[in-house]
Design an enzyme around this catalytic site. Structure first.
Site, PDB file in Angstrom:
ATOM      1  N   GLU A 120       0.846  -1.191   0.000  1.00  0.00           N
ATOM      2  CA  GLU A 120       0.000   0.000   0.000  1.00  0.00           C
ATOM      3  C   GLU A 120       0.881   1.241   0.000  1.00  0.00           C
ATOM      4  O   GLU A 120       1.975   1.199   0.548  1.00  0.00           O
ATOM      5  CB  GLU A 120      -0.852   0.028   1.284  1.00  0.00           C
ATOM      6  CG  GLU A 120      -1.667  -1.222   1.469  1.00  0.00           C
ATOM      7  CD  GLU A 120      -2.331  -1.300   2.839  1.00  0.00           C
ATOM      8  OE1 GLU A 120      -2.149  -0.386   3.669  1.00  0.00           O
ATOM      9  OE2 GLU A 120      -3.031  -2.294   3.073  1.00  0.00           O
ATOM     10  N   LYS A 122       2.362   4.496   1.464  1.00  0.00           N
ATOM     11  CA  LYS A 122       2.426   5.007   2.840  1.00  0.00           C
ATOM     12  C   LYS A 122       2.035   6.476   2.767  1.00  0.00           C
ATOM     13  O   LYS A 122       2.797   7.315   2.280  1.00  0.00           O
ATOM     14  CB  LYS A 122       3.826   4.838   3.437  1.00  0.00           C
ATOM     15  CG  LYS A 122       3.857   5.227   4.903  1.00  0.00           C
ATOM     16  CD  LYS A 122       5.141   4.786   5.573  1.00  0.00           C
ATOM     17  CE  LYS A 122       5.039   4.922   7.085  1.00  0.00           C
ATOM     18  NZ  LYS A 122       4.849   6.292   7.554  1.00  0.00           N
ATOM     19  N   ASP A 124       1.274  10.214   3.673  1.00  0.00           N
ATOM     20  CA  ASP A 124       1.919  11.126   4.602  1.00  0.00           C
ATOM     21  C   ASP A 124       0.863  12.047   5.202  1.00  0.00           C
ATOM     22  O   ASP A 124       0.720  13.195   4.803  1.00  0.00           O
ATOM     23  CB  ASP A 124       2.994  11.929   3.863  1.00  0.00           C
ATOM     24  CG  ASP A 124       4.030  12.456   4.815  1.00  0.00           C
ATOM     25  OD1 ASP A 124       3.935  12.160   6.021  1.00  0.00           O
ATOM     26  OD2 ASP A 124       4.930  13.174   4.359  1.00  0.00           O
ATOM     27  N   TYR A 249      -6.999   1.822   5.774  1.00  0.00           N
ATOM     28  CA  TYR A 249      -6.074   0.734   5.442  1.00  0.00           C
ATOM     29  C   TYR A 249      -6.041  -0.388   6.475  1.00  0.00           C
ATOM     30  O   TYR A 249      -5.154  -1.243   6.420  1.00  0.00           O
ATOM     31  CB  TYR A 249      -4.656   1.264   5.214  1.00  0.00           C
ATOM     32  CG  TYR A 249      -4.150   2.190   6.304  1.00  0.00           C
ATOM     33  CD1 TYR A 249      -3.939   1.741   7.589  1.00  0.00           C
ATOM     34  CD2 TYR A 249      -3.872   3.530   6.021  1.00  0.00           C
ATOM     35  CE1 TYR A 249      -3.484   2.577   8.577  1.00  0.00           C
ATOM     36  CE2 TYR A 249      -3.404   4.392   7.004  1.00  0.00           C
ATOM     37  CZ  TYR A 249      -3.218   3.909   8.276  1.00  0.00           C
ATOM     38  OH  TYR A 249      -2.768   4.741   9.260  1.00  0.00           O
ATOM     39  N   LYS A 337      10.627   2.973   2.825  1.00  0.00           N
ATOM     40  CA  LYS A 337      10.526   4.417   2.625  1.00  0.00           C
ATOM     41  C   LYS A 337      11.167   4.875   1.308  1.00  0.00           C
ATOM     42  O   LYS A 337      12.131   4.287   0.834  1.00  0.00           O
ATOM     43  CB  LYS A 337      11.226   5.150   3.793  1.00  0.00           C
ATOM     44  CG  LYS A 337      10.631   4.855   5.152  1.00  0.00           C
ATOM     45  CD  LYS A 337       9.311   5.553   5.383  1.00  0.00           C
ATOM     46  CE  LYS A 337       9.471   7.015   5.646  1.00  0.00           C
ATOM     47  NZ  LYS A 337       9.537   7.364   7.059  1.00  0.00           N
ATOM     48  N   CYS A 431      11.293  47.989  -8.310  1.00  0.00           N
ATOM     49  CA  CYS A 431      11.265  46.726  -9.038  1.00  0.00           C
ATOM     50  C   CYS A 431      12.662  46.453  -9.591  1.00  0.00           C
ATOM     51  O   CYS A 431      13.249  47.328 -10.241  1.00  0.00           O
ATOM     52  CB  CYS A 431      10.246  46.814 -10.176  1.00  0.00           C
ATOM     53  SG  CYS A 431      10.374  45.443 -11.337  1.00  0.00           S
ATOM     54  N   CYS A 434      12.221  46.761 -13.826  1.00  0.00           N
ATOM     55  CA  CYS A 434      11.913  48.022 -14.525  1.00  0.00           C
ATOM     56  C   CYS A 434      12.231  49.254 -13.681  1.00  0.00           C
ATOM     57  O   CYS A 434      12.075  50.376 -14.144  1.00  0.00           O
ATOM     58  CB  CYS A 434      10.458  48.035 -14.985  1.00  0.00           C
ATOM     59  SG  CYS A 434       9.310  48.248 -13.605  1.00  0.00           S
ATOM     60  N   CYS A 449       5.085  45.364  -8.143  1.00  0.00           N
ATOM     61  CA  CYS A 449       5.525  46.359  -9.119  1.00  0.00           C
ATOM     62  C   CYS A 449       4.255  46.715  -9.883  1.00  0.00           C
ATOM     63  O   CYS A 449       3.600  45.841 -10.445  1.00  0.00           O
ATOM     64  CB  CYS A 449       6.548  45.728 -10.060  1.00  0.00           C
ATOM     65  SG  CYS A 449       6.751  46.651 -11.587  1.00  0.00           S
ATOM     66  N   CYS A 454       5.972  46.428 -17.296  1.00  0.00           N
ATOM     67  CA  CYS A 454       7.257  45.908 -16.810  1.00  0.00           C
ATOM     68  C   CYS A 454       7.574  44.606 -17.565  1.00  0.00           C
ATOM     69  O   CYS A 454       6.723  43.717 -17.663  1.00  0.00           O
ATOM     70  CB  CYS A 454       7.158  45.648 -15.313  1.00  0.00           C
ATOM     71  SG  CYS A 454       8.504  44.678 -14.625  1.00  0.00           S
TER      72      CYS A 454
HETATM   73  S1  IVH Z   1      -0.568   0.282   8.771  1.00  0.00           S
HETATM   74  C1  IVH Z   1       0.320  -1.937  12.424  1.00  0.00           C
HETATM   75  N1  IVH Z   1      -0.775   1.309   6.387  1.00  0.00           N
HETATM   76  O1  IVH Z   1       2.296   5.014   9.066  1.00  0.00           O
HETATM   77  C2  IVH Z   1       0.219  -1.261  11.146  1.00  0.00           C
HETATM   78  N2  IVH Z   1       0.047   2.684   8.146  1.00  0.00           N
HETATM   79  O2  IVH Z   1       4.544   4.294  10.878  1.00  0.00           O
HETATM   80  C3  IVH Z   1       0.316   0.198  11.288  1.00  0.00           C
HETATM   81  N3  IVH Z   1       0.574   4.960   7.435  1.00  0.00           N
HETATM   82  O3  IVH Z   1       0.699   5.497  12.123  1.00  0.00           O
HETATM   83  C4  IVH Z   1      -0.325   1.013  10.308  1.00  0.00           C
HETATM   84  N4  IVH Z   1       0.010   4.720   5.328  1.00  0.00           N
HETATM   85  O4  IVH Z   1      -0.096   6.839  10.157  1.00  0.00           O
HETATM   86  C5  IVH Z   1      -0.419   1.525   7.670  1.00  0.00           C
HETATM   87  N5  IVH Z   1      -0.986   2.097   4.215  1.00  0.00           N
HETATM   88  C6  IVH Z   1      -0.668   2.301   5.483  1.00  0.00           C
HETATM   89  C7  IVH Z   1      -0.187   3.544   5.934  1.00  0.00           C
HETATM   90  C8  IVH Z   1       0.166   3.692   7.276  1.00  0.00           C
HETATM   91  C9  IVH Z   1       0.468   5.559   6.240  1.00  0.00           C
HETATM   92  C10 IVH Z   1       1.089   5.599   8.650  1.00  0.00           C
HETATM   93  C11 IVH Z   1       0.166   5.519   9.824  1.00  0.00           C
HETATM   94  C12 IVH Z   1       0.949   4.891  10.914  1.00  0.00           C
HETATM   95  C13 IVH Z   1       2.347   5.088  10.458  1.00  0.00           C
HETATM   96  C14 IVH Z   1       3.217   3.981  10.986  1.00  0.00           C
END
Ligand code: IVH
Length: 701
Positions: A120, A122, A124, A249, A337, A431, A434, A449, A454
């Site tokens: 999946e 991750k 942010d 998720y 990551k 500016c 100009c 400006c 300009c």
């Molecule tokens: S699973 C036990 N799935 O990552 C499993 N977490 O470092 C824990 N996060 O607090 C979570 N995308 O905020 C999971 N597809 C994803 C995620 C995800 C982002 C974040 C989540 C969690 C942190 C863990």
């Protein structure tokens, strides 16, 4: 206490049902049926009823999305199952180590030599837990320290992709059969805790910050901080005004559902109406997971939201159980990551950039640094207030971030690295291009400006005019525009269409062939939709969205030119600022001449005048294009029906197309139709329209 009459109860229930359905179509299927204005009207009526009869205001009523009374503070709640974190892998070897570790652990107990993973993105954002009892969202909490979180129910209810009530597909309105099909139906559990990530899209984040910049408010450093700040509001009405969304998720505690795999649980969550990210891939081998990581990394910049890696989860729940958890993270998952998009470097100097509308923007000239695979040597500092707020000085060591196609930013100064040799920066009074005096705009943080001729502004206006979403003149890049302005060959938009081959060929790094290509591209761009034309003019506060709204409202350039400020202001999605800016722009004599010169110079603005009147209009002679998969018939059958009713069926979308019929998984034709302003209808509407016409023409279906 007012007595409730049956009619009101019925009306409220109908409004609740309809608003829930429209919300689902808009936010989960990305396929709205009604306009935002119609939605708002229904919402206002429901609010009115619920205010008069509070007993009708159930916890799953869509009115909960507008926010509730402010709180004094957040309560805390213990998670029934701790919300764990994830271990990280920073390279392929570390991921393979994880795989071997996992395999070894399982092999000790079970004779298994392959593990399949669900992977999946991750996200942010901010992790939350949503608790549903008998299908109704009753509580939402933050992750907090993993054991205890803050209760943010009212805030989470305002997020429109969070279902306030869930249901099994057979109990939900059928929407073109787009709801996921499951081999067996999983009844709703009495208790269901769902976990997911609340995010803000990159574009929405930029717009949010832009609005804050204009109001002189402090900026959010990134979409994640913006999401966190929005969720931690004691006044949920503020949260409601922020463009938050969610992807779920995972599951926390729940009663009685026997899943066999994580991928199955995601499917079931989707069937209940939760938003599941489309980039999730299920049951991959470790090699396939590595391969997919590369794909995701490639996609990362073009995604609408920020992701910082890929989460790899053992799919089989029986294996997850064997693996178990450690103190802070499970053994069955790891976050692989991406390279950081943050780096530290030094500000060598601060330069001033003059924008399209004359705004002076300070830009940090950096010691070049690699940020997530891209070398960054400049970063915007926004304006003087931001420089003061962050106390940025020339010579400072700073943290720089780059997010997607967003311009790199200086997020903070590393004060511990100060030597005392750093120099304060002051905005210029003239500016830099100009030399005319600059002005600070009232109530705004911007310094401008105000000399409309300009050269710096002209260059930016031309670059915008020829850009992808405007006239889209292929090959006319930034450097070439700058040369054309510097050499006095282009003084206004219309001059572009008067350029000659010899002039273009005489520019740096240009030859006959490239000059001809640009002339061809200019020729092709002469015919343009009204939306693109409005956008190309580069009016203040008028981005693609506003241009599109104006185009659909006014339909022709003439209508737009004679439109009143009030007519613009009442368009849903156009604020008084944009309406004022557009109206003033179109009534400025210089701009009237500018538009006239373009039209006289051979630019044709296409009309947008096709409004579908599905039920009564005859479709005789109308041109249809079919795309995607239809559920109730094959495309050949659809074609036959249309032809019987006297309509024509074409193979591709053009400005001549009257209707695009979009079935499931409609692709590029759909985007083309949207771009050209062609009416798009779904299968349901299509069936309606052909049936109505069959009756009109006495053709039997
Ligand atoms: S699973 C036990 N799935 O990552 C499993 N977490 O470092 C824990 N996060 O607090 C979570 N995308 O905020 C999971 N597809 C994803 C995620 C995800 C982002 C974040 C989540 C969690 C942190 C863990």
């Amino acid at each position: 206490m007012t007595t409730l009459d049956n009619k009101i109860v019925k009306e409220a229930q109908l409004l609740q049902k309809e608003l829930t359905r429209h919300n689902y179509r808009y936010h989960l299927l990305d396929d709205p049926e009604i306009s935002d204005a119609e939605y708002d009207k229904m919402m206002l009526r429901l609010l009115e009823i619920e205010e008069a009869y509070p007993s009708l205001s159930t916890p799953d009523s869509p009115t909960k999305r507008v926010g509730a009374a402010p709180l004094e503070s957040f309560e805390t709640a213990k998670h029934s199952i701790p919300m764990l974190g994830l271990d990280n892998a920073f390279n392929e070897d570390e991921l393979i180590d994880f795989h071997h570790r996992t395999l070894k652990f399982i092999e000790a107990q079970k004779n298994i030599n392959e593990i399949l993973y669900t992977v999946e993105p991750k996200f942010d954002g901010i992790a939350v837990e949503l608790t549903y009892e008998n299908g109704i969202l009753i509580r939402a909490t933050t992750r907090g320290d993993g054991v205890t979180g803050e209760v943010i129910t009212e805030n989470v209810r305002t997020i429109r992709s969070v279902p306030l009530r869930i249901s099994t597909p057979s109990n939900r309105y059928k929407i073109n059969n787009r709801d996921p099909l499951l081999e067996k139906e999983f009844p709703l559990p009495e208790l269901l805790e769902v976990r997911g990530e609340v995010i803000i899209n990159k574009k929405d984040f930029e717009n949010l910050n832009k609005a804050r910049l204009e109001k002189g408010e402090s900026l959010f450093a990134n979409p994640r901080n913006a999401a966190a700040g929005s969720l931690r509001q004691l006044d949920s009405k503020i949260t409601a005004s922020r463009p938050l969304s969610i992807f779920v998720y995972g599951i926390g505690d729940q009663s009685n559902i026997q899943f066999t795999s994580h991928s199955e649980s995601l499917k079931v969550l989707k069937s209940y109406g939760f938003p599941i990210n489309p980039l999730i891939r299920t049951r991959l081998t470790i090699d396939q997971a590595i391969q997919y990581y590369r794909e995701l990394e490639q996609k990362r910049d073009s995604l609408p939201y920020e992701i910082d890696g890929m989460v790899v989860k053992v799919d089989d729940l029986s294996l997850q159980n064997i693996l178990g958890v450690k103190s802070r993270s499970p053994r069955w998952a790891i976050a692989y990551k991406f390279q950081a998009i943050e780096a530290t470097t030094v500000i060598k100097d601060i330069a001033i950039q003059v924008g399209r509308t004359g705004t002076l923007t300070p830009v940090a000239l950096l010691e070049p640094v690699n940020v997530g695979g891209v070398t960054v040597s400049r970063a915007t500092l926004h304006n003087e207030d931001e420089i003061d707020r962050k106390d940025i000085r020339i010579g400072d060591s700073v943290v720089v971030v780059r997010a997607g196609d967003v311009i790199p930013k200086v997020v903070k100064v590393i004060e511990s690295k100060r030597t005392g040799m750093e120099k304060n920066f002051f905005m210029p009074t003239n500016c830099p291009v100009c030399k005319s005096p600059v002005k600070r705009v009232q109530d705004e943080a911007a310094i401008k400006c105000i000399n409309a001729s300009c050269d710096a502004q002209l260059k930016e206006r031309i670059k915008h005019f020829v850009s992808k979403s405007a006239f889209d003149v292929d090959g006319l890049g930034k450097k070439l525009v700058e040369q054309l302005v510097d050499r006095g060959m282009v003084k206004s938009f219309a001059d572009l269409f008067k350029l000659e081959k010899e002039q273009l060929a005489s520019m740096e790094r240009m030859g006959d062939k490239s000059a001809q290509n640009i002339l061809n591209a200019l020729e092709k761009s002469r015919t343009i939709t009204l939306k693109r034309f409005i956008y190309a003019l580069g009016v203040d506060h008028t981005g693609e969205n506003a241009a599109s709204l104006l185009a659909s409202q006014f339909k022709t350039l003439d209508n737009l030119l004679s439109g009143t400020k009030e007519e613009m202001e009442i368009i849903d999605g156009i604020g008084p600022k944009t309406a004022g800016a557009v109206f003033d722009f179109l009534h400025n004599p210089d701009n009237i001449l500018l538009i006239k010169n373009l039209i006289d110079g051979g630019v044709t603005v296409l009309q947008l005048d096709r409004e579908p009147n599905l039920e009564s209009n005859s479709i005789k002679g109308k041109i249809f294009v079919l795309t995607g998969t239809l559920e109730s018939m094959t495309r050949t059958e659809a074609k036959e029906l249309l032809e019987k009713a006297g309509a024509k069926v074409a193979g591709s979308v053009s400005s001549k197309t009257d209707y695009l019929v979009a079935g499931e998984s409609a692709g590029s034709k759909l985007s083309k139709a949207r771009e050209l302003g062609v009416s798009v209808i779904d299968e349901e509407a299509f069936v309606k329209i052909v049936s109505a016409n069959a009756i009109l023409n006495k053709v039997f279906l």
